[in-house]
Design a protein around this motif. Sequence first.
Motif, PDB file in Angstrom:
ATOM      1  N   ASP A 155      85.148 120.933  65.008  1.00  0.00           N
ATOM      2  CA  ASP A 155      84.031 120.551  65.874  1.00  0.00           C
ATOM      3  C   ASP A 155      82.715 121.115  65.346  1.00  0.00           C
ATOM      4  O   ASP A 155      81.679 120.451  65.362  1.00  0.00           O
ATOM      5  N   ALA A 207      77.135 118.701  60.625  1.00  0.00           N
ATOM      6  CA  ALA A 207      76.776 117.467  59.904  1.00  0.00           C
ATOM      7  C   ALA A 207      75.806 116.627  60.723  1.00  0.00           C
ATOM      8  O   ALA A 207      74.825 116.082  60.196  1.00  0.00           O
ATOM      9  N   GLU A 208      76.072 116.529  62.042  1.00  0.00           N
ATOM     10  CA  GLU A 208      75.183 115.764  62.906  1.00  0.00           C
ATOM     11  C   GLU A 208      73.793 116.403  62.979  1.00  0.00           C
ATOM     12  O   GLU A 208      72.769 115.702  62.972  1.00  0.00           O
ATOM     13  N   ALA A 209      73.768 117.738  63.054  1.00  0.00           N
ATOM     14  CA  ALA A 209      72.485 118.440  63.119  1.00  0.00           C
ATOM     15  C   ALA A 209      71.692 118.258  61.822  1.00  0.00           C
ATOM     16  O   ALA A 209      70.473 118.064  61.850  1.00  0.00           O
ATOM     17  N   LYS A 210      72.400 118.304  60.692  1.00  0.00           N
ATOM     18  CA  LYS A 210      71.732 118.099  59.411  1.00  0.00           C
ATOM     19  C   LYS A 210      71.150 116.690  59.315  1.00  0.00           C
ATOM     20  O   LYS A 210      70.010 116.496  58.888  1.00  0.00           O
ATOM     21  N   LYS A 211      71.956 115.715  59.755  1.00  0.00           N
ATOM     22  CA  LYS A 211      71.494 114.331  59.721  1.00  0.00           C
ATOM     23  C   LYS A 211      70.281 114.146  60.634  1.00  0.00           C
ATOM     24  O   LYS A 211      69.300 113.473  60.273  1.00  0.00           O
ATOM     25  N   LYS A 212      70.353 114.771  61.814  1.00  0.00           N
ATOM     26  CA  LYS A 212      69.244 114.659  62.753  1.00  0.00           C
ATOM     27  C   LYS A 212      67.992 115.327  62.211  1.00  0.00           C
ATOM     28  O   LYS A 212      66.869 114.805  62.362  1.00  0.00           O
ATOM     29  N   GLN A 228      81.565 119.114  62.384  1.00  0.00           N
ATOM     30  CA  GLN A 228      81.011 117.830  62.810  1.00  0.00           C
ATOM     31  C   GLN A 228      79.614 118.004  63.391  1.00  0.00           C
ATOM     32  O   GLN A 228      78.691 117.236  63.085  1.00  0.00           O
ATOM     33  N   LYS A 229      79.448 119.035  64.227  1.00  0.00           N
ATOM     34  CA  LYS A 229      78.140 119.284  64.822  1.00  0.00           C
ATOM     35  C   LYS A 229      77.109 119.663  63.758  1.00  0.00           C
ATOM     36  O   LYS A 229      75.935 119.278  63.848  1.00  0.00           O
ATOM     37  N   GLU A 272      66.480 113.126  59.601  1.00  0.00           N
ATOM     38  CA  GLU A 272      65.813 111.988  60.223  1.00  0.00           C
ATOM     39  C   GLU A 272      64.488 112.408  60.862  1.00  0.00           C
ATOM     40  O   GLU A 272      63.477 111.709  60.766  1.00  0.00           O
TER      41      GLU A 272
END
Length: 276
Positions: free
Chosen positions: A103, A109-114, A106-107, A117
């Motif tokens: 988890d 990776a999502e934070a990096k992507k965000k 995943q978080k 962006e």
Amino acid sequence: MSHTAHIRSHRKPRRSASSLAMRAGVAGGVLSTLAVAGAAGSANAAEPVTQTLELPTLTADLATQAAQSADATQQAAANYQLQAERDAAATKAAKQAKADLADAKQKAAEAKKKAEETARKAAAERASRSTTRIALTADDTSGSSGTGTSTSTGSSTATGSAAAVVSFVKSQLGKAYVSGATGPSAYDCSGLVQTAFKQVGVSLPRVSQDQSTAGTQVSLSDLQPGDILYWGSAGSAYHVAVYVGDGMFVGAQNPSSGVSEHPLSYDQPTGAVRVL
């Protein structure tokens, strides 16, 4: 008959000593036998009493041993249950740790992507903002420049390789802005600049930070068509475009405006480099 004749005595004859001893021995043996039998009888008669006296002690010992055995069994069972609970807890903790790690990854990776962006959007907003810029020279501050910008150019007409670069970027006007794109249907700011200079055989770095130091630094008051404009400081620029002459530049601005042409006053650049 003679007065001296032998007259038999009426007394019983005396028994011999040996006969008496024998009789005494027999009697003693009988008495001894009786005594032994009596003693045995007495012992047999007393035995139940002895067993009755020792029975409570034996029963107490057995009860103590049984209690100790029960306690040991109960303790062993408790230890087994405790170990089983510990093993179950360790297994559960390992599974939970594995799930938490997945988890967290995943978080992350999502934070990096965000974050990426958000950075792209911020750069696009900075590049597209249309606010009042501080004049770079005293003449511009006094309003001596009719265009509202202090930038002047030594030549408004591109020639040679510079003309080819200017012609290429103008031919891309109207195409979409897509982060990371290098053409032919879409570009980001550094992708457009890199592809434009590739047309004349000049290889530029891919990102704006490196493009802002790729050539010779020139003053904004001495721009020539084909110069690379950058926003931000040299080496850490967040936006680049191509100066096309007459106080205008072409760049892949942002997702809303795409590849477009604007006056320098639209978004005053920080600096410029010349690679041609």
